[in-house]
Design an enzyme around this catalytic site. Sequence first.
Site, PDB file in Angstrom:
ATOM      1  N   ASN A 215      -5.363  -0.871   0.837  1.00 17.20           N
ATOM      2  CA  ASN A 215      -4.789  -2.761   1.587  1.00 17.20           C
ATOM      3  C   ASN A 215      -4.478  -2.785   2.739  1.00 17.20           C
ATOM      4  O   ASN A 215      -5.830  -2.329   3.786  1.00 17.20           O
ATOM      5  CB  ASN A 215      -2.158  -1.333   1.182  1.00 17.20           C
ATOM      6  N   ASP A 284       1.060   4.907  -2.385  1.00 16.50           N
ATOM      7  CA  ASP A 284       2.129   4.983  -2.594  1.00 16.50           C
ATOM      8  C   ASP A 284       1.916   6.469  -3.745  1.00 16.50           C
ATOM      9  O   ASP A 284       2.480   6.831  -4.533  1.00 16.50           O
ATOM     10  CB  ASP A 284       3.138   4.012  -3.320  1.00 16.50           C
ATOM     11  N   LYS A 294     -20.853  10.360  -7.666  1.00 14.44           N
ATOM     12  CA  LYS A 294     -20.501   8.686  -7.664  1.00 14.44           C
ATOM     13  C   LYS A 294     -20.605   8.140  -9.135  1.00 14.44           C
ATOM     14  O   LYS A 294     -21.319   8.608  -9.639  1.00 14.44           O
ATOM     15  CB  LYS A 294     -21.639   7.646  -6.536  1.00 14.44           C
ATOM     16  N   ASP A 311       5.749  10.760   0.904  1.00 17.85           N
ATOM     17  CA  ASP A 311       7.048   9.719   1.345  1.00 17.85           C
ATOM     18  C   ASP A 311       6.653  10.622   2.680  1.00 17.85           C
ATOM     19  O   ASP A 311       7.766  10.962   2.962  1.00 17.85           O
ATOM     20  CB  ASP A 311       7.558   9.467   0.745  1.00 17.85           C
ATOM     21  N   LYS A 342      16.871   0.950   1.647  1.00 16.53           N
ATOM     22  CA  LYS A 342      15.382   2.389   2.228  1.00 16.53           C
ATOM     23  C   LYS A 342      16.184   2.293   2.893  1.00 16.53           C
ATOM     24  O   LYS A 342      15.469   3.974   2.816  1.00 16.53           O
ATOM     25  CB  LYS A 342      14.208   0.947   2.790  1.00 16.53           C
TER      26      LYS A 342
END
Length: 406
Positions: A215, A284, A294, A311, A342
Amino acid sequence: MSKLLNKKLSNKKILLGVTGGIAAYKAAEFCRLLIKQGADVRVVMTSAAKEFIQPLTFQALTGNRVYAELFDADAQNAMDHIELARWADLLVIAPATADILAKLADGYTDNLLLTISLATQSKIAVAPAMNQQMYQNQATQKNIQVLQQRGVKVWGPDVGDQACGETGPGRMLEAEHLLQHVEQIMQPGKLNGYKIMITAGPTREAIDPVRFISNRSSGKMGYAVAQAAINAGAEVTLVTGPVCLQSPQPVKLLTCQSADDMYQQVMSHIDGQDIFIGTAAVADYRILNIADEKIKKSADEMDLKLVRTQDILASVAALKDKPFCVGFAAETSELEQYARQKLHNKNLDIIAANRVDGSASGFEVDNNAISVFWEEGSKQLSLKSKNLIATELVDIITEQFISCRN
Ligand code: C5P
């Protein structure tokens, strides 16, 4: 021996910058008081300062040579500007003229003191001293504001009679008053003796030996939080995903790649931590079956089966002997609602939420604006550098943590 330890500035390395103003004579008294409190003081003077006071005065007071030239042929045994910049725990410029404030604000390096100011990672404080009109001039006020935003402490000035015969703001603070500021800023941090673990950066979930899913987290916020916690005196363990950042110092650095690695690192070092701050953008999902070789391209479409990662934050918060837990929430809408959800779902003590909708704050940028929520309160931290946000956030965490323990 005990007398030595009683001195408030024992072992503190203070670099005193003296610039060319009539208040330079007060710098000698300030220097004397610092030494009396046990500080190791080195003095850097600008050439204008030498018009007002002799370097010999500071040399006699400190027992050290006075630094003045950027390129000093006689300085074989002395520290150069980078060494001085690294040496100092605190740089105080007193008096600080309008000229030095302007040059500091603009990042000039045309004398030794300015070069050190730019090269140092120590705290910097300035004690403005100038004619009251010059002080109140918009240009000076703007420079002071710029410096403050950058974290430079501005001590004074006092209001009163001036050497030029005018009355108003611009007198340098008296030496005793400056000493109080130094003692305050050099006090051991509020988190002294506490252990904090911080996760930072992204994680990488391997697809095969050369590809991964990740990310946009740069790790900047987490690293800034780690530095702010170190500055507050905490013993910091930084568990970091792959980032291109210099690690804060001093720190125990644990590197990892995947969410699973990060989970293992956190869980095997969490024992004894007082505070846990999860700033990492942990993936996540991970790839269920990572290919050993590969993967060759063949069909037009390809399916990757993903499974949930653990988590980490929620797992730490579920521990029997749970540390004080702080989480981050990156949201694109309904900030408070999702953040509070949360806070409860993960059993956290504090959550810091920011918008990541492509605005000036959030991922990959140097600034951030966050809203901090805890059970009975909240605080908004407006858009500013991630370093300043981190300092304010660590202040809030400290306050809540300490009140929780009492
Ligand atoms: O649920 P969400 O990913 O939005 O929660 C964000 C918070 O939880 C962050 O503090 C992040 O570091 C932490 N987290 C974690 N492990 C995960 C996912 C999130 O520690 N697998």
